[in-house]
Design an enzyme around this catalytic site. Structure first.
Site, PDB file in Angstrom:
ATOM      1  NE  ARG A  16      -1.059   2.586   2.824  1.00 46.39           N
ATOM      2  CZ  ARG A  16      -0.503   3.720   3.226  1.00 46.39           C
ATOM      3  NH1 ARG A  16      -0.482   4.775   2.435  1.00 46.39           N
ATOM      4  NH2 ARG A  16       0.071   3.810   4.405  1.00 46.39           N
ATOM      5  CG  ASP A  17       3.219   4.362   2.979  1.00 43.76           C
ATOM      6  OD1 ASP A  17       3.020   5.257   2.141  1.00 43.76           O
ATOM      7  OD2 ASP A  17       3.673   4.604   4.118  1.00 43.76           O
ATOM      8  CG  HIS A 208       4.193   4.854   9.126  1.00 41.12           C
ATOM      9  ND1 HIS A 208       3.334   3.994   8.480  1.00 41.12           N
ATOM     10  CD2 HIS A 208       4.677   5.675   8.165  1.00 41.12           C
ATOM     11  CE1 HIS A 208       3.289   4.287   7.186  1.00 41.12           C
ATOM     12  NE2 HIS A 208       4.101   5.314   6.968  1.00 41.12           N
ATOM     13  CG  HIS A 210       8.114   7.598   5.160  1.00 43.61           C
ATOM     14  ND1 HIS A 210       7.793   7.312   3.861  1.00 43.61           N
ATOM     15  CD2 HIS A 210       7.004   7.350   5.881  1.00 43.61           C
ATOM     16  CE1 HIS A 210       6.527   6.919   3.791  1.00 43.61           C
ATOM     17  NE2 HIS A 210       6.021   6.932   5.009  1.00 43.61           N
ATOM     18  CB  CYS A 241       3.254  10.241   1.074  1.00 46.43           C
ATOM     19  SG  CYS A 241       1.589  10.931   1.074  1.00 46.43           S
ATOM     20  CG  ASN A 250       6.807   3.282   4.757  1.00 46.69           C
ATOM     21  OD1 ASN A 250       6.261   3.494   3.694  1.00 46.69           O
ATOM     22  ND2 ASN A 250       6.286   3.600   5.920  1.00 46.69           N
TER      23      ASN A 250
HETATM   24  P1  HMG Z   1     -12.611  14.866  -2.504  1.00 40.43           P
HETATM   25  O1  HMG Z   1     -12.308  15.116  -3.953  1.00 40.43           O
HETATM   26  O2  HMG Z   1     -12.604  16.038  -1.580  1.00 40.43           O
HETATM   27  O3  HMG Z   1     -13.972  14.075  -2.227  1.00 40.43           O
HETATM   28  O4  HMG Z   1     -11.553  13.799  -1.991  1.00 40.43           O
HETATM   29  P2  HMG Z   1     -15.278  13.767  -3.030  1.00 40.43           P
HETATM   30  O5  HMG Z   1     -16.171  13.132  -2.020  1.00 40.43           O
HETATM   31  O6  HMG Z   1     -15.726  14.997  -3.749  1.00 40.43           O
HETATM   32  O7  HMG Z   1     -14.849  12.645  -4.079  1.00 40.43           O
HETATM   33  C1  HMG Z   1     -14.258  12.901  -5.319  1.00 40.43           C
HETATM   34  C2  HMG Z   1     -14.520  11.713  -6.233  1.00 40.43           C
HETATM   35  O8  HMG Z   1     -13.900  10.539  -5.693  1.00 40.43           O
HETATM   36  C3  HMG Z   1     -16.008  11.358  -6.362  1.00 40.43           C
HETATM   37  O9  HMG Z   1     -16.170  10.782  -7.642  1.00 40.43           O
HETATM   38  C4  HMG Z   1     -16.210  10.298  -5.326  1.00 40.43           C
HETATM   39  O10 HMG Z   1     -17.272   9.440  -5.581  1.00 40.43           O
HETATM   40  C5  HMG Z   1     -14.898   9.546  -5.396  1.00 40.43           C
HETATM   41  P3  HMG Z   1     -17.043  11.530  -8.789  1.00 40.43           P
HETATM   42  O11 HMG Z   1     -18.375  11.796  -8.174  1.00 40.43           O
HETATM   43  O12 HMG Z   1     -16.249  12.810  -9.076  1.00 40.43           O
HETATM   44  O13 HMG Z   1     -17.038  10.562  -9.929  1.00 40.43           O
HETATM   45  N1  HMG Z   1     -14.547   8.931  -4.109  1.00 40.43           N
HETATM   46  C6  HMG Z   1     -14.230   7.643  -3.960  1.00 40.43           C
HETATM   47  N2  HMG Z   1     -14.143   6.621  -4.829  1.00 40.43           N
HETATM   48  C7  HMG Z   1     -13.789   5.419  -4.329  1.00 40.43           C
HETATM   49  N3  HMG Z   1     -13.469   5.215  -3.025  1.00 40.43           N
HETATM   50  C8  HMG Z   1     -13.542   6.218  -2.142  1.00 40.43           C
HETATM   51  C9  HMG Z   1     -13.940   7.486  -2.602  1.00 40.43           C
HETATM   52  N4  HMG Z   1     -14.093   8.662  -1.992  1.00 40.43           N
HETATM   53  C10 HMG Z   1     -14.476   9.538  -2.932  1.00 40.43           C
HETATM   54  N5  HMG Z   1     -13.236   5.991  -0.868  1.00 40.43           N
HETATM   55  C11 HMG Z   1     -10.823  12.065  -0.501  1.00 40.43           C
HETATM   56  C12 HMG Z   1     -11.493  13.416  -0.627  1.00 40.43           C
HETATM   57  C13 HMG Z   1     -10.537  11.824   0.972  1.00 40.43           C
HETATM   58  C14 HMG Z   1     -11.744  10.988  -1.055  1.00 40.43           C
HETATM   59  C15 HMG Z   1      -9.504  12.103  -1.322  1.00 40.43           C
HETATM   60  O14 HMG Z   1      -8.767  13.212  -0.927  1.00 40.43           O
HETATM   61  C16 HMG Z   1      -8.653  10.853  -1.149  1.00 40.43           C
HETATM   62  O15 HMG Z   1      -9.054   9.762  -1.561  1.00 40.43           O
HETATM   63  N6  HMG Z   1      -7.458  11.023  -0.589  1.00 40.43           N
HETATM   64  C17 HMG Z   1      -6.545   9.907  -0.363  1.00 40.43           C
HETATM   65  C18 HMG Z   1      -5.133  10.377  -0.537  1.00 40.43           C
HETATM   66  C19 HMG Z   1      -4.191   9.229  -0.245  1.00 40.43           C
HETATM   67  O16 HMG Z   1      -4.525   8.065  -0.430  1.00 40.43           O
HETATM   68  N7  HMG Z   1      -2.971   9.577   0.210  1.00 40.43           N
HETATM   69  C20 HMG Z   1      -1.973   8.599   0.530  1.00 40.43           C
HETATM   70  C21 HMG Z   1      -2.300   7.835   1.755  1.00 40.43           C
HETATM   71  S1  HMG Z   1      -1.842   8.663   3.265  1.00 40.43           S
HETATM   72  C22 HMG Z   1      -0.220   8.204   3.491  1.00 40.43           C
HETATM   73  O17 HMG Z   1       0.366   7.594   2.644  1.00 40.43           O
HETATM   74  C23 HMG Z   1       0.405   8.517   4.799  1.00 40.43           C
HETATM   75  C24 HMG Z   1       0.519   7.292   5.707  1.00 40.43           C
HETATM   76  O18 HMG Z   1       1.300   6.273   5.091  1.00 40.43           O
HETATM   77  C25 HMG Z   1       1.199   7.675   6.997  1.00 40.43           C
HETATM   78  C26 HMG Z   1       2.414   8.522   6.744  1.00 40.43           C
HETATM   79  O19 HMG Z   1       3.436   8.051   6.251  1.00 40.43           O
HETATM   80  O20 HMG Z   1       2.286   9.690   7.070  1.00 40.43           O
HETATM   81  C27 HMG Z   1      -0.837   6.706   6.057  1.00 40.43           C
HETATM   82 MG    MG Z   2       3.665   6.373   5.045  1.00 36.92          MG
END
Ligand code: HMG
Ligand code: MG
Length: 303
Positions: A16-17, A208, A210, A241, A250
């Site tokens: 995933r990450d 966690h 990096h 990320c 990571n």
């Molecule tokens: P948004 O654009 O504000 O929300 O995104 P929305 O509700 O307007 O959705 C936009 C579109 O996405 C819509 O589709 C939704 O239906 C669809 P449309 O109507 O335009 O066709 N949608 C989805 N589709 C499938 N599954 C869903 C979903 N949600 C909405 N769950 C949102 C807000 C939170 C959804 C967006 O910003 C998002 O998905 N962000 C994720 C970003 C991400 O994955 N970042 C990496 C992970 S975090 C990380 O790596 C850090 C971590 O490892 C720890 C660390 O190291 O710090 C965890």
């Molecule tokens: Mg991470």
């Protein structure tokens, strides 16, 4: 100094990450093979994929397919990231064992990563956590930018503890304190972990890290000295990320295993199989593994 933990739980977040950050689309079959190889190497916790918006992270758009085709083994927790109720519905359909909700300790990162403020994210996660727990699914939290933010710079330990408290209040059972950009050092890590220990129990906290500045295994060791016994790491040091430009992957699982093995700490993971998995996925991605220990062991075997 208190005794170090005798057993450590590693969550491999590589599928995933790690893979979420790859530019070229990786076939689902490769992601599935990676998860299956980790299972075979003895990992009991694997972060498989994320049910986020495919518009935001296209690489994870095959999440349902991947979840449906991995070969699950009893006793292994296959977890997925979930950003909202839509993500939870997809995670439930995929029969995830655990969901991970993710908030940030910095406002700027929250906006960039999930398009809302910290408080809004907590309100978004409240029904998600409640519904997951009602379905008997464990809820883990990830707290990004706990040791620094790519947009805001310094992050105070009290700010981290504050968001940890909000996560606890909505029913998040375990908190992963994340150094998203890898700028943390051992003393800063200890200060942040001490602040989070005022909120969560010792066995409900993980690190966690990096490895951007090469401090990740030192930070793991600092956590071990506090008694923390759960860590996320990524096979071959995969990842980064998409919303933290310049941050490398990571800490490599192989490097953490080498550290833990050297300390006589049990993980239940077969080091050699982990190394082989790291070398295999790095070969697929056409690059050298970002694991000093993995590459050293491989070079020694080849000699
Ligand atoms: P948004 O654009 O504000 O929300 O995104 P929305 O509700 O307007 O959705 C936009 C579109 O996405 C819509 O589709 C939704 O239906 C669809 P449309 O109507 O335009 O066709 N949608 C989805 N589709 C499938 N599954 C869903 C979903 N949600 C909405 N769950 C949102 C807000 C939170 C959804 C967006 O910003 C998002 O998905 N962000 C994720 C970003 C991400 O994955 N970042 C990496 C992970 S975090 C990380 O790596 C850090 C971590 O490892 C720890 C660390 O190291 O710090 C965890
Ligand atoms: Mg991470």
């Amino acid at each position: 100094m208190s005794a170090l933990p005798q057993h450590v739980r590693i969550v491999d977040v590589g599928p995933r990450d790690g893979l979420q950050n790859e530019k070229q689309m990786i076939p689902a079959s490769i992601k599935i093979e990676l998860v299956d190889r980790l299972t075979a190497a003895g990992f009991t916790n694997i972060e498989v994929t994320s049910f986020v918006s495919p518009k935001w992270v296209p690489q994870m758009s095959d999440a349902a397919d991947v979840m449906s085709r991995i070969r699950r083994q009893a006793g292994v927790t296959y977890s997925v990231l979930v950003p909202n109720e839509k993500g939870l519905a997809r995670a439930l359909a995929a029969k995830a064992d655990e969901i991970v909700v993710f908030a940030a300790a910095s406002e700027a990162f929250s906006q960039r990563n999930i398009n809302c403020s910290i408080d809004e994210s907590i309100e978004r996660f409240r029904p998600v956590a409640a519904a997951a727990r009602a379905h008997g699914i464990r809820v883990r939290g990830a707290l990004s930018c706990a040791l620094g933010c790519p947009y805001q710079g310094d992050v105070a330990p009290s700010a981290v503890a504050h968001v940890a408290r909000l996560m606890l209040d909505i029913g998040v059972q375990h908190i992963g304190v994340a150094d998203t950009i890898g700028t943390g050092t051992p003393e800063k890590t200890k200060r942040v972990m001490d602040a989070v220990l005022d909120v969560y129990e010792l066995d409900a906290i993980s690190g966690h890290f990096h490895d951007t500045y090469g401090m990740a295994t030192a930070n793991v060791y600092a956590c071990l000295e506090l008694g923390i016994s759960s860590f996320d790491s990524s096979i071959a040091g995969l990842g980064g990320c998409p919303y933290a430009k310049g941050a490398t992957g990571n800490v490599a699982t192989e490097d953490v295993l080498y550290l833990l093995n050297g300390l006589g700490i049990d993980t239940g993971i077969d080091f050699q199989k982990a190394v082989e998995t790291g070398q295999w996925i790095s070969g697929i991605l056409d690059r050298k593994a970002h694991s000093r220990a993995g590459n050293a062991v491989t070079a020694k075997l080849a000699a």
